[in-house]
Design an enzyme around this catalytic site. Structure first.
Site, short mmCIF file in Angstrom:
data_model
loop_
_atom_site.label_atom_id
_atom_site.label_comp_id
_atom_site.label_asym_id
_atom_site.label_seq_id
_atom_site.Cartn_x
_atom_site.Cartn_y
_atom_site.Cartn_z
N GLY A 209 5.86 72.53 8.49
CA GLY A 209 6.23 72.35 9.90
C GLY A 209 7.38 71.35 9.92
O GLY A 209 7.17 70.16 9.69
N GLY B 2 9.25 70.69 12.47
CA GLY B 2 9.55 70.37 13.86
C GLY B 2 9.73 68.88 14.03
O GLY B 2 10.09 68.17 13.07
N ASN C 2 -3.51 77.90 16.79
CA ASN C 2 -3.35 76.94 15.68
C ASN C 2 -4.31 77.21 14.54
O ASN C 2 -3.99 76.93 13.38
CB ASN C 2 -3.46 75.50 16.20
N VAL D 31 -2.16 66.99 10.71
CA VAL D 31 -1.58 66.40 11.92
C VAL D 31 -1.74 67.34 13.12
O VAL D 31 -1.87 66.91 14.26
CB VAL D 31 -0.07 66.08 11.71
N HIS E 7 -9.68 62.51 18.27
CA HIS E 7 -8.31 62.25 18.69
C HIS E 7 -8.10 62.85 20.08
O HIS E 7 -8.64 63.89 20.39
CB HIS E 7 -7.36 62.90 17.69
#
Ligand code: NAD
Length: 309
Positions: free
Chosen positions: A10, A12, A96, A119, A176
């Site tokens: 990733g 990004g 995801n 993450v 989280h």
């Protein structure tokens, strides 16, 4: 000695930020992977070209394939989408889940001995998924959440007291996102509990701001979410593992009875060293704190149970 290799899947915003912080700390050679043609290559080249200015001398490359990641010591997974308007949490989870499953399969094929740092959100659920899909022992899959949430708490305490962020310590545990559990009794300024320095209502304001800190940034940015601080948090975990620092950091770790919880990834203080999560540390909790943790765990558990495993 050969340099360590760190792969980031990733490329990004968060992936690029991890790469930048990791390069600045000279943690190892870096490989960025993404499905968007040119993106990982471009980001890698841009970062590599800053080496002469910043004083790091590393191999940094980008790729669409996983061969370039072969034999990485650490692989960080940031690939995934953020929730868009009209998308439910379940929709996000499904999208995801597909991404994380396919990515982890490739990562494991090329780096069977790596430690995975997750993450992608929802963080605890994706960490659990990565652990399942990878077949890795629990110590070699860990999620980043608490280092960032605690950093935010520390920054807000320092601002409130007009003191240096360096002297603030914080412990934010639990799932989280909205379900995090800041523990003010364990938040200190040079060893002094903040409960002795700040009135209850000021502490509550700091807790509320910490819980909503991600959303505060999303609202300001309008497109995208925080990436500088998440990237720094991940780089700190990478450093603790690669340099075998035995640091105690709040992270999403697999629990097997600790805190009365089993078969779940959840935010707890953990010792990070060469073997990944070397120990989960259990702190004493009051009845009220335990209640917050249990409520948070129930939300994480509900999310994990909606995974299609
Ligand atoms: P971003 O959209 O900027 O980057 C995500 C990247 O993943 C994109 O470049 C996309 O092309 C790539 N990608 C998608 N599918 C892929 C695949 N199959 N293989 C390889 N790459 C793929 O998003 P971002 O801001 O970098 O956030 C990334 C993720 O991290 C999100 O899930 C976000 O919610 C999460 N996040 C977590 C924390 C945390 O504290 N744990 C903090 C910030 C963001």
């Amino acid at each position: 000695m050969a340099r360590a290799k760190v792969a980031i899947v990733g490329a990004g915003n968060v992936g690029a930020s991890v790469a930048q912080w990791a390069a600045a700390k000279e943690l190892g050679d870096i490989v960025l992977v993404d499905i968007i043609e040119g993106l990982p290559e471009g980001r890698a080249l841009d970062l590599w070209e800053s080496g002469p200015i910043c004083g790091f001398d590393l191999k940094i490359r980008g790729s669409q394939g996983y061969e370039a990641t072969a034999d990485s010591e650490i692989v960080i997974i940031t690939s995934g989408v953020a929730r868009k308007p009209g998308m439910s949490r379940e929709d996000l989870l499904r999208v995801n889940q597909n991404i994380v499953e396919s990515v982890v399969g490739e990562v494991v094929r090329w780096s069977p001995d790596c430690t995975l740092i997750m993450v992608t959100n929802p963080l605890d659920t994706m960490s659990y998924l990565a652990w399942k899909v990878s077949g890795f022992p629990k110590n070699r899959v860990v999620g980043q959440a608490g280092v960032l949430d605690s950093s935010r708490f520390r920054a807000f305490v320092a601002e409130e007291l007009g003191i240096s962020v360096e002297d603030t310590q914080a412990l934010v545990l639990g799932g989280h996102g909205d379900e995090m559990v800041p523990l003010p009794r364990y938040c200190t300024v040079s060893g002094i509990p903040i409960t002795q320095l700040l009135a209850c209502d000021r502490i509550q304001k700091i807790i509320d701001r910490t819980v909503n800190a991600g959303g505060e940034i999303v609202k300001l940015l309008k497109t995208g979410s925080a990436y500088v601080s998440p990237g720094a948090a991940v780089a700190e975990m990478v450093e603790a593992i690669l340099r075998d620092k035995k640091r105690i950091m709040p992270c999403s770790a697999y629990l097997d009875g600790e805190y009365g919880l089993k078969d779940i990834y959840f935010g707890v203080p953990a010792k990070l060293g060469a073997c990944g999560v070397e120990k989960v540390i259990e702190v004493e909790l009051t009845e009220e704190e335990r209640g917050f943790m249990e409520r948070s765990a129930a939300l994480v558990r509900r999310s994990i149970s909606s995974l299609n495993l």
